[in-house]
Design an enzyme around this catalytic site. Sequence first.
Site, short mmCIF file in Angstrom:
data_model
loop_
_atom_site.label_atom_id
_atom_site.label_comp_id
_atom_site.label_asym_id
_atom_site.label_seq_id
_atom_site.Cartn_x
_atom_site.Cartn_y
_atom_site.Cartn_z
CG ASP A 1 36.79 -30.06 -18.29
OD1 ASP A 1 37.34 -30.68 -17.08
OD2 ASP A 1 37.43 -30.49 -19.26
CE1 TYR B 1 38.71 -26.31 -17.37
CE2 TYR B 1 37.92 -24.81 -18.93
CZ TYR B 1 38.75 -25.75 -18.65
OH TYR B 1 39.69 -26.41 -19.63
CB CYS C 1 38.44 -49.60 -16.39
SG CYS C 1 37.06 -48.51 -16.57
CB CYS D 1 42.58 -46.27 -15.78
SG CYS D 1 42.14 -44.95 -14.78
CB CYS E 1 38.57 -46.07 -10.02
SG CYS E 1 37.03 -45.25 -10.67
CD GLU F 1 41.48 -23.83 -21.60
OE1 GLU F 1 40.12 -24.41 -21.57
OE2 GLU F 1 42.43 -24.40 -21.40
CB CYS G 1 38.03 -41.20 -17.34
SG CYS G 1 36.65 -41.44 -15.92
#
Length: 333
Positions: free
Chosen positions: A142, A124, A203, A206, A212, A41, A196
Amino acid sequence: MTGVLQPQSFHQILVDWADTHGRHDLPWQQRPTPYSVHVSEIMLQQTQVATVIPYFERWMASFPDLQALAHATEDHVMHHWQGLGYYSRARNLQKAAQYLLEQFSAHYPRTLKQIEMIPGVGRYTAGAIVSFAYNERGPIVDGNVRRLFCRYFAIDGVPSTSAVSRKLWDYAEQYTLDTHCRAYAQSLLDMGATICTAKNPACTICPLQTSCQAYQQQRVEQLPTPKPKKQQPTKAGRFIWIEQDQQLYLEKRPAPGIWAGLWCLPQDDSTQVLEPQIQIGTFKHVFSHYKLDAEVVQASPSEDLKGQFFSRSQLDNLGLPTPIRAFISRHFN
DNA sequence: TACCCGTGGAT
DNA sequence: TATCCAAGGGT
Protein backbone atom coordinates in the site's frame (compact mmCIF):
# COMPACT_ATOMS: atom_id res chain seq x y z
CA MET A 1 27.84 0.97 4.48
CA THR A 2 25.81 -2.16 4.77
CA GLY A 3 23.41 -3.99 2.55
CA VAL A 4 19.73 -4.67 3.16
CA LEU A 5 18.69 -7.18 5.78
CA GLN A 6 17.54 -10.64 4.85
CA PRO A 7 13.80 -11.32 5.23
CA GLN A 8 14.17 -13.11 8.58
CA SER A 9 16.02 -10.24 10.23
CA PHE A 10 13.90 -7.57 8.59
CA HIS A 11 10.75 -9.34 9.74
CA GLN A 12 11.93 -9.75 13.32
CA ILE A 13 13.10 -6.17 13.71
CA LEU A 14 9.75 -4.81 12.52
CA VAL A 15 7.66 -7.16 14.63
CA ASP A 16 9.74 -6.35 17.72
CA TRP A 17 9.52 -2.64 17.01
CA ALA A 18 5.74 -2.78 16.55
CA ASP A 19 5.27 -4.70 19.78
CA THR A 20 6.50 -1.61 21.63
CA HIS A 21 5.83 1.27 19.26
CA GLY A 22 3.04 0.12 16.99
CA ARG A 23 -0.67 0.95 17.11
CA HIS A 24 -2.77 -1.55 19.03
CA ASP A 25 -5.91 0.36 19.95
CA LEU A 26 -7.56 1.06 16.61
CA PRO A 27 -11.21 -0.03 16.56
CA TRP A 28 -10.73 -2.60 13.79
CA GLN A 29 -7.86 -4.22 15.69
CA GLN A 30 -10.18 -5.38 18.45
CA ARG A 31 -11.43 -8.89 17.73
CA PRO A 32 -10.83 -8.72 13.99
CA THR A 33 -13.10 -10.81 11.80
CA PRO A 34 -12.88 -11.14 8.03
CA TYR A 35 -15.87 -8.82 7.75
CA SER A 36 -14.63 -6.14 10.14
CA VAL A 37 -11.21 -6.21 8.50
CA HIS A 38 -12.81 -6.00 5.08
CA VAL A 39 -14.95 -2.99 6.05
CA SER A 40 -12.06 -1.15 7.66
CA GLU A 41 -9.69 -1.77 4.77
CA ILE A 42 -12.15 -0.44 2.23
CA MET A 43 -12.84 2.65 4.33
CA LEU A 44 -9.12 3.25 4.81
CA GLN A 45 -8.41 3.36 1.09
CA GLN A 46 -7.06 6.84 0.38
CA THR A 47 -8.56 7.98 3.66
CA GLN A 48 -6.92 8.93 6.93
CA VAL A 49 -7.35 6.80 10.03
CA ALA A 50 -8.84 9.61 12.10
CA THR A 51 -11.47 10.24 9.44
CA VAL A 52 -12.44 6.59 9.21
CA ILE A 53 -12.93 5.81 12.91
CA PRO A 54 -16.41 7.32 13.41
CA TYR A 55 -17.62 5.95 10.08
CA PHE A 56 -16.39 2.49 11.01
CA GLU A 57 -18.14 2.59 14.37
CA ARG A 58 -21.45 3.68 12.85
CA TRP A 59 -21.18 1.14 10.05
CA MET A 60 -20.53 -1.81 12.35
CA ALA A 61 -23.40 -0.76 14.60
CA SER A 62 -25.84 -0.62 11.68
CA PHE A 63 -24.43 -3.46 9.57
CA PRO A 64 -22.87 -5.83 12.11
CA ASP A 65 -22.46 -8.71 9.66
CA LEU A 66 -22.64 -9.68 6.00
CA GLN A 67 -26.33 -10.52 6.20
CA ALA A 68 -27.28 -7.11 7.56
CA LEU A 69 -25.27 -5.38 4.85
CA ALA A 70 -26.50 -7.58 2.03
CA HIS A 71 -30.13 -6.92 2.92
CA ALA A 72 -29.85 -3.20 3.63
CA THR A 73 -31.31 -0.61 1.27
CA GLU A 74 -28.88 1.22 -0.97
CA ASP A 75 -29.98 4.54 0.53
CA HIS A 76 -29.22 3.29 4.03
CA VAL A 77 -25.79 2.15 2.90
CA MET A 78 -24.97 5.37 1.07
CA HIS A 79 -26.12 7.44 4.02
CA HIS A 80 -23.50 5.71 6.14
CA TRP A 81 -20.81 6.50 3.58
CA GLN A 82 -21.86 10.11 3.12
CA GLY A 83 -18.81 12.35 3.36
CA LEU A 84 -16.21 9.58 3.02
CA GLY A 85 -15.89 9.96 -0.75
CA TYR A 86 -15.11 7.39 -3.44
CA TYR A 87 -18.68 6.15 -3.17
CA SER A 88 -18.13 3.13 -5.40
CA ARG A 89 -16.38 1.68 -2.36
CA ALA A 90 -19.69 1.59 -0.50
CA ARG A 91 -21.63 0.13 -3.41
CA ASN A 92 -18.92 -2.48 -3.98
CA LEU A 93 -18.96 -3.34 -0.29
CA GLN A 94 -22.64 -4.14 -0.44
CA LYS A 95 -22.13 -6.04 -3.69
CA ALA A 96 -19.41 -7.98 -1.91
CA ALA A 97 -21.77 -8.89 0.92
CA GLN A 98 -24.35 -10.15 -1.55
CA TYR A 99 -21.67 -12.03 -3.46
CA LEU A 100 -20.31 -13.72 -0.34
CA LEU A 101 -23.82 -14.58 0.81
CA GLU A 102 -24.70 -16.24 -2.47
CA GLN A 103 -21.40 -17.84 -3.43
CA PHE A 104 -19.94 -18.74 -0.04
CA SER A 105 -22.91 -18.91 2.34
CA ALA A 106 -21.65 -15.78 4.12
CA HIS A 107 -18.27 -17.32 4.84
CA TYR A 108 -15.20 -15.54 3.56
CA PRO A 109 -13.02 -17.70 1.34
CA ARG A 110 -9.59 -18.60 2.62
CA THR A 111 -7.26 -18.14 -0.31
CA LEU A 112 -5.81 -14.91 -1.65
CA LYS A 113 -7.01 -15.73 -5.14
CA GLN A 114 -10.59 -16.23 -4.05
CA ILE A 115 -10.60 -13.17 -1.81
CA GLU A 116 -9.33 -11.03 -4.66
CA MET A 117 -12.42 -11.97 -6.66
CA ILE A 118 -14.64 -10.14 -4.17
CA PRO A 119 -15.99 -6.88 -5.69
CA GLY A 120 -13.84 -3.91 -4.66
CA VAL A 121 -11.05 -6.10 -3.29
CA GLY A 122 -7.70 -5.87 -5.05
CA ARG A 123 -4.33 -7.34 -4.34
CA TYR A 124 -3.56 -5.12 -1.36
CA THR A 125 -6.93 -5.57 0.36
CA ALA A 126 -6.85 -9.32 -0.18
CA GLY A 127 -3.45 -9.51 1.50
CA ALA A 128 -4.67 -7.33 4.34
CA ILE A 129 -7.72 -9.51 4.97
CA VAL A 130 -5.61 -12.67 5.05
CA SER A 131 -3.01 -11.06 7.33
CA PHE A 132 -5.31 -9.30 9.76
CA ALA A 133 -8.29 -11.62 9.85
CA TYR A 134 -6.63 -15.02 9.49
CA ASN A 135 -3.14 -14.17 10.71
CA GLU A 136 -1.86 -15.99 7.67
CA ARG A 137 0.67 -15.01 5.05
CA GLY A 138 -0.68 -12.19 2.87
CA PRO A 139 1.81 -9.85 1.19
CA ILE A 140 0.69 -6.22 1.07
CA VAL A 141 1.82 -3.18 -0.87
CA ASP A 142 0.00 0.00 0.00
CA GLY A 143 1.13 3.61 0.23
CA ASN A 144 3.04 2.92 3.45
CA VAL A 145 4.83 -0.15 2.13
CA ARG A 146 5.54 1.63 -1.13
CA ARG A 147 7.26 4.49 0.68
CA LEU A 148 9.12 2.21 3.09
CA PHE A 149 10.36 -0.17 0.40
CA CYS A 150 11.29 2.52 -2.12
CA ARG A 151 13.50 4.01 0.55
CA TYR A 152 14.80 0.88 2.21
CA PHE A 153 15.77 -0.76 -1.08
CA ALA A 154 16.49 2.56 -2.83
CA ILE A 155 14.07 1.84 -5.65
CA ASP A 156 14.08 4.51 -8.34
CA GLY A 157 11.17 5.32 -10.62
CA VAL A 158 7.54 6.32 -10.20
CA PRO A 159 5.88 3.63 -8.06
CA SER A 160 2.69 3.47 -10.15
CA THR A 161 4.58 2.37 -13.27
CA SER A 162 4.40 -1.34 -13.98
CA ALA A 163 8.14 -1.97 -13.62
CA VAL A 164 8.38 -0.37 -10.19
CA SER A 165 5.09 -1.85 -9.04
CA ARG A 166 6.37 -5.29 -10.00
CA LYS A 167 9.56 -4.71 -8.00
CA LEU A 168 7.58 -3.64 -4.97
CA TRP A 169 5.36 -6.71 -5.07
CA ASP A 170 8.39 -8.92 -5.62
CA TYR A 171 9.99 -7.53 -2.47
CA ALA A 172 6.69 -7.91 -0.63
CA GLU A 173 6.51 -11.57 -1.61
CA GLN A 174 10.12 -12.15 -0.65
CA TYR A 175 9.92 -10.36 2.69
CA THR A 176 6.57 -11.69 3.89
CA LEU A 177 7.07 -14.81 6.00
CA ASP A 178 4.46 -17.20 7.31
CA THR A 179 4.98 -16.40 10.98
CA HIS A 180 3.53 -13.50 13.00
CA CYS A 181 1.67 -12.52 9.87
CA ARG A 182 -0.74 -10.08 11.46
CA ALA A 183 1.93 -8.34 13.52
CA TYR A 184 4.25 -8.04 10.55
CA ALA A 185 1.62 -6.55 8.24
CA GLN A 186 0.58 -4.11 10.95
CA SER A 187 4.20 -3.18 11.59
CA LEU A 188 4.65 -2.16 7.96
CA LEU A 189 1.64 0.12 8.14
CA ASP A 190 2.69 1.56 11.48
CA MET A 191 6.21 2.19 10.26
CA GLY A 192 4.89 4.03 7.23
CA ALA A 193 2.42 6.01 9.30
CA THR A 194 4.72 7.05 12.14
CA ILE A 195 8.39 6.70 11.10
CA CYS A 196 8.82 6.46 7.36
CA THR A 197 6.39 9.28 6.68
CA ALA A 198 6.01 11.21 3.44
CA LYS A 199 7.35 14.38 5.01
CA ASN A 200 9.87 14.72 7.81
CA PRO A 201 10.53 11.00 8.25
CA ALA A 202 11.84 10.07 11.71
CA CYS A 203 15.04 8.40 10.51
CA THR A 204 16.83 9.09 13.79
CA ILE A 205 14.58 6.67 15.64
CA CYS A 206 13.98 4.23 12.78
CA PRO A 207 14.83 0.61 13.63
CA LEU A 208 15.91 0.07 10.01
CA GLN A 209 18.19 3.09 9.78
CA THR A 210 21.53 1.28 9.62
CA SER A 211 20.54 -0.86 6.63
CA CYS A 212 18.24 1.60 4.83
CA GLN A 213 19.74 2.21 1.39
CA ALA A 214 18.11 5.60 0.87
CA TYR A 215 19.39 6.75 4.25
CA GLN A 216 22.92 5.66 3.39
CA GLN A 217 22.70 7.48 0.09
CA GLN A 218 21.06 10.50 1.73
CA ARG A 219 18.12 10.20 -0.64
CA VAL A 220 15.32 9.63 1.85
CA GLU A 221 13.64 12.90 0.92
CA GLN A 222 13.92 12.12 -2.80
CA LEU A 223 12.27 8.67 -2.63
CA PRO A 224 9.84 7.45 -3.64
CA THR A 225 10.14 9.25 -6.98
CA PRO A 226 7.27 11.75 -7.13
CA LYS A 227 4.78 11.34 -9.92
CA PRO A 228 4.81 14.26 -12.37
CA LYS A 229 1.56 16.09 -11.90
CA LYS A 230 -0.58 17.76 -14.48
CA GLN A 231 -2.81 20.74 -14.03
CA GLN A 232 -6.37 19.85 -13.19
CA PRO A 233 -9.12 21.36 -15.35
CA THR A 234 -11.92 23.49 -13.98
CA LYS A 235 -15.38 22.43 -15.06
CA ALA A 236 -18.49 24.57 -14.93
CA GLY A 237 -21.61 22.97 -13.54
CA ARG A 238 -25.22 24.08 -13.27
CA PHE A 239 -27.62 22.54 -10.80
CA ILE A 240 -31.36 23.02 -10.62
CA TRP A 241 -33.30 24.10 -7.56
CA ILE A 242 -36.95 23.01 -7.59
CA GLU A 243 -38.83 23.74 -4.39
CA GLN A 244 -42.50 23.15 -3.76
CA ASP A 245 -44.53 23.04 -0.57
CA GLN A 246 -41.45 23.19 1.64
CA GLN A 247 -40.00 20.26 -0.23
CA LEU A 248 -36.88 20.09 -2.39
CA TYR A 249 -36.52 18.05 -5.54
CA LEU A 250 -33.54 15.63 -5.76
CA GLU A 251 -32.45 12.95 -8.15
CA LYS A 252 -30.30 9.91 -7.52
CA ARG A 253 -26.98 10.09 -9.37
CA PRO A 254 -26.39 7.26 -11.82
CA ALA A 255 -23.42 4.92 -11.94
CA PRO A 256 -20.88 5.20 -13.29
CA GLY A 257 -19.91 8.78 -12.60
CA ILE A 258 -19.22 11.23 -9.87
CA TRP A 259 -21.31 10.87 -6.70
CA ALA A 260 -22.96 7.70 -8.04
CA GLY A 261 -25.72 6.45 -5.76
CA LEU A 262 -26.06 9.75 -3.90
CA TRP A 263 -29.07 12.07 -4.03
CA CYS A 264 -28.33 15.41 -5.61
CA LEU A 265 -29.84 18.53 -7.12
CA PRO A 266 -30.48 17.67 -10.78
CA GLN A 267 -27.57 18.72 -12.96
CA ASP A 268 -28.08 20.64 -16.18
CA ASP A 269 -25.30 19.77 -18.60
CA SER A 270 -26.68 21.73 -21.55
CA THR A 271 -24.29 24.40 -22.72
CA GLN A 272 -26.79 27.01 -23.81
CA VAL A 273 -29.02 28.98 -21.52
CA LEU A 274 -32.30 29.79 -23.20
CA GLU A 275 -33.46 32.51 -20.88
CA PRO A 276 -32.21 34.42 -17.89
CA GLN A 277 -32.56 32.28 -14.80
CA ILE A 278 -32.92 33.19 -11.18
CA GLN A 279 -29.75 32.20 -9.43
CA ILE A 280 -30.04 30.67 -5.97
CA GLY A 281 -26.31 30.72 -5.35
CA THR A 282 -22.93 29.32 -6.31
CA PHE A 283 -20.33 27.00 -4.88
CA LYS A 284 -16.91 25.67 -5.73
CA HIS A 285 -15.59 22.20 -5.05
CA VAL A 286 -12.23 20.50 -5.56
CA PHE A 287 -12.04 16.88 -6.63
CA SER A 288 -8.96 14.74 -7.05
CA HIS A 289 -8.83 15.28 -10.80
CA TYR A 290 -10.76 18.49 -11.52
CA LYS A 291 -12.32 21.54 -9.96
CA LEU A 292 -16.01 22.25 -10.09
CA ASP A 293 -17.31 25.79 -10.41
CA ALA A 294 -21.04 25.54 -9.95
CA GLU A 295 -24.14 27.69 -9.95
CA VAL A 296 -27.58 26.72 -8.76
CA VAL A 297 -30.57 28.17 -10.59
CA GLN A 298 -34.27 28.08 -9.86
CA ALA A 299 -36.77 26.17 -11.95
CA SER A 300 -40.42 25.15 -11.78
CA PRO A 301 -41.66 21.58 -11.51
CA SER A 302 -42.25 20.02 -14.91
CA GLU A 303 -44.00 16.88 -16.07
CA ASP A 304 -41.49 14.11 -16.34
CA LEU A 305 -39.55 14.36 -13.11
CA LYS A 306 -37.56 11.22 -12.40
CA GLY A 307 -36.58 12.05 -8.85
CA GLN A 308 -38.45 12.82 -5.65
CA PHE A 309 -39.35 15.72 -3.38
CA PHE A 310 -37.98 15.66 0.13
CA SER A 311 -38.76 17.63 3.25
CA ARG A 312 -35.89 18.99 5.26
CA SER A 313 -36.09 16.22 7.85
CA GLN A 314 -36.17 13.55 5.18
CA LEU A 315 -32.86 14.82 3.84
CA ASP A 316 -31.19 13.78 7.08
CA ASN A 317 -31.56 10.12 6.18
CA LEU A 318 -30.17 10.35 2.66
CA GLY A 319 -26.68 10.21 1.30
CA LEU A 320 -25.84 13.56 -0.29
CA PRO A 321 -22.55 14.86 -1.73
CA THR A 322 -20.79 17.02 0.82
CA PRO A 323 -20.87 20.31 -1.14
CA ILE A 324 -24.49 19.74 -2.14
CA ARG A 325 -25.54 19.14 1.45
CA ALA A 326 -23.65 22.25 2.49
CA PHE A 327 -25.32 24.33 -0.20
CA ILE A 328 -28.77 23.03 0.69
CA SER A 329 -28.28 23.73 4.36
CA ARG A 330 -27.44 27.33 3.47
CA HIS A 331 -30.43 27.88 1.18
CA PHE A 332 -33.27 25.55 2.15
CA ASN A 333 -35.75 27.27 4.47
C1' DT B 1 -1.34 3.40 -19.36
C1' DA B 2 -4.01 6.89 -17.99
C1' DC B 3 -7.87 8.23 -16.11
C1' DC B 4 -11.79 8.05 -13.07
C1' DC B 5 -13.42 8.24 -8.44
C1' DG B 6 -14.15 12.54 -2.87
C1' DT B 7 -13.01 14.48 1.07
C1' DG B 8 -10.51 16.57 4.69
C1' DG B 9 -6.13 16.90 7.36
C1' DA B 10 -1.46 18.75 7.40
C1' DT B 11 1.87 22.11 6.18
C1' DT C 1 -4.03 29.83 -0.55
C1' DA C 2 -1.88 25.94 -2.80
C1' DT C 3 -0.23 21.55 -2.61
C1' DC C 4 0.36 17.14 -1.07
C1' DC C 5 -1.50 13.11 0.24
C1' DA C 6 -4.13 9.44 3.12
C1' DA C 7 -4.42 1.08 4.77
C1' DG C 8 -6.60 1.52 -3.77
C1' DG C 9 -9.65 -0.51 -7.22
C1' DG C 10 -12.03 -0.44 -11.63
C1' DT C 11 -11.98 0.41 -16.38
